[in-house]
Write a protein that holds these residues in place. Structure first.
Motif, PDB file in Angstrom:
ATOM      1  N   SER A 144       0.832  -1.206   0.000  1.00  0.00           N
ATOM      2  CA  SER A 144       0.000   0.000   0.000  1.00  0.00           C
ATOM      3  C   SER A 144       0.866   1.255   0.000  1.00  0.00           C
ATOM      4  O   SER A 144       0.520   2.264  -0.636  1.00  0.00           O
ATOM      5  CB  SER A 144      -0.943   0.002   1.208  1.00  0.00           C
ATOM      6  N   PRO A 180      -7.356   1.624  -2.035  1.00  0.00           N
ATOM      7  CA  PRO A 180      -8.324   1.369  -0.961  1.00  0.00           C
ATOM      8  C   PRO A 180      -8.607  -0.117  -0.738  1.00  0.00           C
ATOM      9  O   PRO A 180      -9.040  -0.500   0.351  1.00  0.00           O
ATOM     10  CB  PRO A 180      -9.586   2.112  -1.421  1.00  0.00           C
ATOM     11  N   PHE A 183      -7.184  -1.808   2.308  1.00  0.00           N
ATOM     12  CA  PHE A 183      -7.739  -1.454   3.620  1.00  0.00           C
ATOM     13  C   PHE A 183      -6.743  -0.666   4.468  1.00  0.00           C
ATOM     14  O   PHE A 183      -6.861  -0.631   5.698  1.00  0.00           O
ATOM     15  CB  PHE A 183      -8.178  -2.709   4.405  1.00  0.00           C
ATOM     16  N   ARG A 185      -5.658   2.521   5.807  1.00  0.00           N
ATOM     17  CA  ARG A 185      -6.181   3.881   5.971  1.00  0.00           C
ATOM     18  C   ARG A 185      -5.081   4.923   5.903  1.00  0.00           C
ATOM     19  O   ARG A 185      -5.268   6.002   5.345  1.00  0.00           O
ATOM     20  CB  ARG A 185      -6.934   3.975   7.301  1.00  0.00           C
ATOM     21  N   GLU A 188      -4.200   5.759   2.335  1.00  0.00           N
ATOM     22  CA  GLU A 188      -5.245   6.550   1.680  1.00  0.00           C
ATOM     23  C   GLU A 188      -5.182   8.008   2.131  1.00  0.00           C
ATOM     24  O   GLU A 188      -5.318   8.928   1.314  1.00  0.00           O
ATOM     25  CB  GLU A 188      -6.615   5.957   1.996  1.00  0.00           C
ATOM     26  N   PHE A 217     -15.742   8.181  -4.175  1.00  0.00           N
ATOM     27  CA  PHE A 217     -15.173   7.023  -3.484  1.00  0.00           C
ATOM     28  C   PHE A 217     -16.230   6.322  -2.634  1.00  0.00           C
ATOM     29  O   PHE A 217     -16.414   5.106  -2.709  1.00  0.00           O
ATOM     30  CB  PHE A 217     -13.993   7.473  -2.616  1.00  0.00           C
ATOM     31  N   ALA A 221     -17.204   2.593  -3.868  1.00  0.00           N
ATOM     32  CA  ALA A 221     -16.339   1.613  -3.213  1.00  0.00           C
ATOM     33  C   ALA A 221     -17.167   0.539  -2.510  1.00  0.00           C
ATOM     34  O   ALA A 221     -18.287   0.806  -2.071  1.00  0.00           O
ATOM     35  CB  ALA A 221     -15.426   2.311  -2.206  1.00  0.00           C
ATOM     36  N   VAL A 225     -14.709  -1.613   2.191  1.00  0.00           N
ATOM     37  CA  VAL A 225     -13.671  -0.580   2.082  1.00  0.00           C
ATOM     38  C   VAL A 225     -14.121   0.704   2.762  1.00  0.00           C
ATOM     39  O   VAL A 225     -13.369   1.327   3.522  1.00  0.00           O
ATOM     40  CB  VAL A 225     -13.332  -0.313   0.600  1.00  0.00           C
ATOM     41  N   THR A 226     -15.360   1.134   2.504  1.00  0.00           N
ATOM     42  CA  THR A 226     -15.850   2.369   3.119  1.00  0.00           C
ATOM     43  C   THR A 226     -15.993   2.217   4.636  1.00  0.00           C
ATOM     44  O   THR A 226     -15.715   3.151   5.385  1.00  0.00           O
ATOM     45  CB  THR A 226     -17.202   2.779   2.516  1.00  0.00           C
ATOM     46  N   ARG A 228     -14.123   0.438   6.493  1.00  0.00           N
ATOM     47  CA  ARG A 228     -12.767   0.528   7.024  1.00  0.00           C
ATOM     48  C   ARG A 228     -12.337   1.985   7.183  1.00  0.00           C
ATOM     49  O   ARG A 228     -11.731   2.363   8.175  1.00  0.00           O
ATOM     50  CB  ARG A 228     -11.806  -0.215   6.088  1.00  0.00           C
ATOM     51  N   MET A 229     -12.671   2.815   6.201  1.00  0.00           N
ATOM     52  CA  MET A 229     -12.309   4.228   6.282  1.00  0.00           C
ATOM     53  C   MET A 229     -13.071   4.915   7.416  1.00  0.00           C
ATOM     54  O   MET A 229     -12.500   5.697   8.183  1.00  0.00           O
ATOM     55  CB  MET A 229     -12.612   4.920   4.958  1.00  0.00           C
TER      56      MET A 229
END
Length: 266
Positions: A144, A180, A183, A185, A188, A217, A221, A225-226, A228-229
Protein backbone atom coordinates in the motif's frame (compact mmCIF):
# COMPACT_ATOMS: atom_id res chain seq x y z
CA UNK A 1 30.45 4.30 -15.56
CA UNK A 2 27.71 6.88 -16.13
CA UNK A 3 25.77 4.56 -18.46
CA UNK A 4 26.20 1.61 -16.10
CA UNK A 5 24.93 3.72 -13.21
CA UNK A 6 21.92 4.80 -15.31
CA UNK A 7 21.13 1.18 -16.16
CA UNK A 8 21.36 0.19 -12.51
CA UNK A 9 19.05 3.04 -11.56
CA UNK A 10 16.39 1.92 -14.04
CA UNK A 11 16.71 -1.66 -12.83
CA UNK A 12 16.52 -0.54 -9.20
CA UNK A 13 13.32 1.52 -9.54
CA UNK A 14 11.72 -1.30 -11.55
CA UNK A 15 12.62 -4.04 -9.05
CA UNK A 16 11.67 -2.01 -5.98
CA UNK A 17 7.99 -2.83 -6.45
CA UNK A 18 8.68 -6.49 -7.15
CA UNK A 19 11.48 -7.63 -4.84
CA UNK A 20 13.00 -5.66 -1.96
CA UNK A 21 15.95 -8.09 -1.84
CA UNK A 22 16.78 -7.58 -5.52
CA UNK A 23 16.33 -3.82 -5.12
CA UNK A 24 18.82 -3.75 -2.23
CA UNK A 25 21.44 -5.58 -4.30
CA UNK A 26 20.95 -3.21 -7.22
CA UNK A 27 21.04 -0.21 -4.88
CA UNK A 28 24.40 -1.31 -3.48
CA UNK A 29 25.85 -1.59 -6.98
CA UNK A 30 24.27 1.74 -7.92
CA UNK A 31 25.85 3.57 -4.99
CA UNK A 32 29.27 2.08 -5.79
CA UNK A 33 28.99 3.32 -9.38
CA UNK A 34 27.89 6.73 -8.16
CA UNK A 35 30.92 7.07 -5.90
CA UNK A 36 33.19 6.03 -8.78
CA UNK A 37 31.54 8.69 -10.95
CA UNK A 38 32.22 11.38 -8.36
CA UNK A 39 35.84 10.29 -7.90
CA UNK A 40 36.53 10.13 -11.63
CA UNK A 41 34.92 13.50 -12.26
CA UNK A 42 36.33 15.03 -9.07
CA UNK A 43 32.84 16.36 -8.45
CA UNK A 44 30.60 16.94 -5.48
CA UNK A 45 27.04 15.61 -5.16
CA UNK A 46 24.61 17.88 -7.01
CA UNK A 47 21.92 17.75 -4.32
CA UNK A 48 23.94 19.43 -1.58
CA UNK A 49 21.28 21.93 -0.41
CA UNK A 50 18.39 19.47 -0.74
CA UNK A 51 20.36 16.84 1.16
CA UNK A 52 21.09 19.04 4.20
CA UNK A 53 17.82 18.28 6.10
CA UNK A 54 18.29 14.54 5.55
CA UNK A 55 21.92 14.74 6.71
CA UNK A 56 20.82 16.64 9.82
CA UNK A 57 18.18 14.00 10.53
CA UNK A 58 20.80 11.27 10.15
CA UNK A 59 23.17 13.06 12.54
CA UNK A 60 20.45 13.48 15.16
CA UNK A 61 19.56 9.80 14.82
CA UNK A 62 23.17 8.78 15.45
CA UNK A 63 23.28 11.01 18.52
CA UNK A 64 20.15 9.27 19.77
CA UNK A 65 21.82 5.90 19.10
CA UNK A 66 24.87 6.95 21.11
CA UNK A 67 22.66 7.65 24.15
CA UNK A 68 20.53 4.54 23.63
CA UNK A 69 19.90 2.05 26.39
CA UNK A 70 21.54 -0.43 23.97
CA UNK A 71 23.90 1.61 21.74
CA UNK A 72 25.15 -1.35 19.70
CA UNK A 73 21.66 -2.45 18.68
CA UNK A 74 20.64 1.14 17.91
CA UNK A 75 23.70 1.75 15.75
CA UNK A 76 23.07 -1.48 13.83
CA UNK A 77 19.46 -0.43 13.26
CA UNK A 78 20.66 2.98 12.01
CA UNK A 79 22.18 1.36 8.91
CA UNK A 80 18.92 2.25 7.17
CA UNK A 81 20.16 5.85 7.08
CA UNK A 82 22.40 4.78 4.19
CA UNK A 83 19.25 4.77 2.05
CA UNK A 84 19.35 8.58 2.16
CA UNK A 85 22.36 8.42 -0.19
CA UNK A 86 19.88 7.49 -2.91
CA UNK A 87 18.72 11.12 -3.02
CA UNK A 88 21.99 12.76 -4.17
CA UNK A 89 22.80 9.71 -6.31
CA UNK A 90 19.57 10.08 -8.28
CA UNK A 91 20.16 13.81 -8.65
CA UNK A 92 23.55 13.10 -10.25
CA UNK A 93 22.55 10.12 -12.41
CA UNK A 94 18.98 10.93 -13.52
CA UNK A 95 19.75 14.13 -15.39
CA UNK A 96 17.74 15.61 -18.24
CA UNK A 97 15.57 13.13 -20.11
CA UNK A 98 16.65 10.34 -17.75
CA UNK A 99 14.61 11.90 -14.96
CA UNK A 100 11.44 11.61 -17.01
CA UNK A 101 12.33 8.06 -18.05
CA UNK A 102 12.91 7.00 -14.44
CA UNK A 103 9.47 8.31 -13.47
CA UNK A 104 7.92 6.51 -16.44
CA UNK A 105 9.45 3.21 -15.28
CA UNK A 106 8.19 3.76 -11.73
CA UNK A 107 4.66 4.54 -12.91
CA UNK A 108 4.56 1.66 -15.42
CA UNK A 109 5.67 -0.99 -12.91
CA UNK A 110 3.27 0.55 -10.41
CA UNK A 111 0.42 0.10 -12.87
CA UNK A 112 1.17 -3.61 -13.22
CA UNK A 113 1.43 -3.93 -9.46
CA UNK A 114 -1.93 -2.18 -9.03
CA UNK A 115 -3.62 -4.50 -11.52
CA UNK A 116 -2.16 -7.51 -9.70
CA UNK A 117 -3.53 -6.19 -6.40
CA UNK A 118 -6.98 -5.75 -7.93
CA UNK A 119 -6.86 -9.35 -9.19
CA UNK A 120 -5.88 -10.54 -5.74
CA UNK A 121 -8.88 -8.74 -4.25
CA UNK A 122 -11.47 -9.69 -6.87
CA UNK A 123 -10.34 -13.15 -7.97
CA UNK A 124 -8.08 -14.60 -5.29
CA UNK A 125 -10.25 -13.36 -2.40
CA UNK A 126 -7.67 -11.15 -0.68
CA UNK A 127 -10.69 -9.18 0.50
CA UNK A 128 -10.64 -9.03 4.29
CA UNK A 129 -8.53 -7.54 7.08
CA UNK A 130 -7.06 -10.99 7.66
CA UNK A 131 -5.97 -11.31 4.04
CA UNK A 132 -5.35 -8.14 2.09
CA UNK A 133 -3.88 -7.51 -1.38
CA UNK A 134 -0.10 -7.35 -1.15
CA UNK A 135 0.94 -7.33 -4.81
CA UNK A 136 4.38 -8.87 -5.27
CA UNK A 137 5.40 -7.78 -1.77
CA UNK A 138 5.30 -9.93 1.35
CA UNK A 139 3.14 -7.51 3.35
CA UNK A 140 0.12 -5.39 2.54
CA UNK A 141 1.59 -2.32 4.30
CA UNK A 142 4.65 -2.34 2.04
CA UNK A 143 2.42 -2.76 -0.98
CA UNK A 144 0.00 0.00 0.00
CA UNK A 145 2.90 2.36 0.69
CA UNK A 146 4.36 1.74 -2.75
CA UNK A 147 0.98 2.25 -4.44
CA UNK A 148 0.58 5.47 -2.48
CA UNK A 149 3.92 6.82 -3.72
CA UNK A 150 3.28 5.78 -7.33
CA UNK A 151 -0.17 7.41 -7.23
CA UNK A 152 1.33 10.69 -6.05
CA UNK A 153 4.06 10.47 -8.70
CA UNK A 154 1.49 9.85 -11.45
CA UNK A 155 -0.65 12.72 -10.15
CA UNK A 156 2.37 15.02 -10.18
CA UNK A 157 3.05 14.25 -13.83
CA UNK A 158 -0.61 14.80 -14.76
CA UNK A 159 -0.80 18.09 -12.87
CA UNK A 160 2.59 19.59 -13.72
CA UNK A 161 3.78 17.74 -16.82
CA UNK A 162 3.91 19.65 -20.07
CA UNK A 163 3.93 16.36 -21.97
CA UNK A 164 3.72 12.61 -21.33
CA UNK A 165 0.45 13.04 -19.43
CA UNK A 166 -1.55 10.42 -21.33
CA UNK A 167 0.10 7.32 -19.85
CA UNK A 168 -0.23 8.31 -16.16
CA UNK A 169 -3.80 9.43 -16.84
CA UNK A 170 -4.62 6.02 -18.32
CA UNK A 171 -3.22 4.05 -15.39
CA UNK A 172 -4.48 6.36 -12.65
CA UNK A 173 -7.82 4.50 -12.33
CA UNK A 174 -6.01 1.25 -11.56
CA UNK A 175 -3.91 2.95 -8.88
CA UNK A 176 -6.91 4.70 -7.36
CA UNK A 177 -8.84 1.42 -7.21
CA UNK A 178 -5.98 -0.73 -5.90
CA UNK A 179 -5.05 1.49 -2.95
CA UNK A 180 -8.32 1.37 -0.96
CA UNK A 181 -8.59 -2.38 -1.58
CA UNK A 182 -5.58 -2.81 0.75
CA UNK A 183 -7.74 -1.45 3.62
CA UNK A 184 -4.72 0.68 4.57
CA UNK A 185 -6.18 3.88 5.97
CA UNK A 186 -2.82 5.59 6.46
CA UNK A 187 -1.90 5.14 2.80
CA UNK A 188 -5.24 6.55 1.68
CA UNK A 189 -4.80 9.59 3.92
CA UNK A 190 -1.27 9.93 2.54
CA UNK A 191 -2.53 10.03 -1.03
CA UNK A 192 -5.18 12.63 -0.19
CA UNK A 193 -2.63 14.87 1.52
CA UNK A 194 -0.06 14.38 -1.23
CA UNK A 195 -2.46 15.14 -4.06
CA UNK A 196 -3.93 18.06 -2.09
CA UNK A 197 -0.46 19.58 -1.77
CA UNK A 198 0.15 19.13 -5.51
CA UNK A 199 -3.14 20.87 -6.30
CA UNK A 200 -2.32 23.74 -3.93
CA UNK A 201 1.08 24.19 -5.60
CA UNK A 202 -0.58 24.23 -9.02
CA UNK A 203 -3.69 26.28 -8.27
CA UNK A 204 -5.46 26.42 -4.91
CA UNK A 205 -8.84 26.45 -6.64
CA UNK A 206 -8.20 22.90 -7.85
CA UNK A 207 -8.63 21.62 -4.29
CA UNK A 208 -12.36 21.92 -4.92
CA UNK A 209 -11.99 18.63 -6.79
CA UNK A 210 -11.10 16.71 -3.62
CA UNK A 211 -14.62 16.63 -2.08
CA UNK A 212 -15.94 15.36 -5.41
CA UNK A 213 -13.35 12.57 -5.47
CA UNK A 214 -14.15 11.61 -1.87
CA UNK A 215 -17.88 11.56 -2.64
CA UNK A 216 -17.30 9.29 -5.66
CA UNK A 217 -15.17 7.02 -3.48
CA UNK A 218 -17.96 6.49 -0.95
CA UNK A 219 -20.51 6.08 -3.72
CA UNK A 220 -18.75 3.32 -5.64
CA UNK A 221 -16.34 1.61 -3.21
CA UNK A 222 -17.34 -1.74 -1.67
CA UNK A 223 -18.97 -1.52 1.76
CA UNK A 224 -16.00 -3.31 3.35
CA UNK A 225 -13.67 -0.58 2.08
CA UNK A 226 -15.85 2.37 3.12
CA UNK A 227 -16.52 0.79 6.54
CA UNK A 228 -12.77 0.53 7.02
CA UNK A 229 -12.31 4.23 6.28
CA UNK A 230 -15.17 5.26 8.59
CA UNK A 231 -13.68 3.14 11.39
CA UNK A 232 -10.81 5.64 11.53
CA UNK A 233 -13.09 7.89 13.59
CA UNK A 234 -14.49 5.13 15.81
CA UNK A 235 -12.72 5.28 19.18
CA UNK A 236 -14.10 1.82 19.99
CA UNK A 237 -12.33 0.27 17.01
CA UNK A 238 -9.49 -2.00 18.30
CA UNK A 239 -6.90 -0.62 15.86
CA UNK A 240 -7.78 2.97 16.77
CA UNK A 241 -7.49 2.17 20.47
CA UNK A 242 -4.13 0.55 19.77
CA UNK A 243 -2.89 3.72 18.06
CA UNK A 244 -4.08 5.86 20.97
CA UNK A 245 -2.16 3.58 23.32
CA UNK A 246 0.97 3.95 21.18
CA UNK A 247 0.60 7.74 21.20
CA UNK A 248 0.38 7.72 24.99
CA UNK A 249 3.42 5.47 25.20
CA UNK A 250 5.32 7.75 22.84
CA UNK A 251 4.42 10.78 24.94
CA UNK A 252 5.73 9.02 28.04
CA UNK A 253 8.99 8.18 26.22
CA UNK A 254 9.46 11.81 25.23
CA UNK A 255 8.82 12.95 28.80
CA UNK A 256 11.34 10.41 30.08
CA UNK A 257 14.12 11.22 27.55
CA UNK A 258 13.22 14.54 25.89
CA UNK A 259 16.60 15.29 24.29
CA UNK A 260 17.88 12.03 22.84
CA UNK A 261 15.02 9.58 23.18
CA UNK A 262 15.63 5.93 24.07
CA UNK A 263 17.49 5.14 20.83
CA UNK A 264 16.53 3.55 17.49
CA UNK A 265 14.87 0.12 17.70
CA UNK A 266 14.28 0.50 21.44
Amino acid sequence: VDKVAAGLLFAFVASLQVSIAAANILLSALLVCWVVMLVQGRARPAARVFFVPLAAYAAITLVSAAFSISPLESFIDSRQLLLFLLVPAVYDIARGQRASSVLTVIISVGALSAVYGIIQFGVLHYDSLGRRPEGAMSHYMTYSGLVMLVTCAAAARIIFGSRDRIWPALIMPALVVALPLTFSRSAEVGVLLGVALLLVLKDFRLTALLPIVIALFFAFAPDSVTDRMVSMFDLKDPTVRDRVAMLNTGRAMVESDPLTGVGPNM
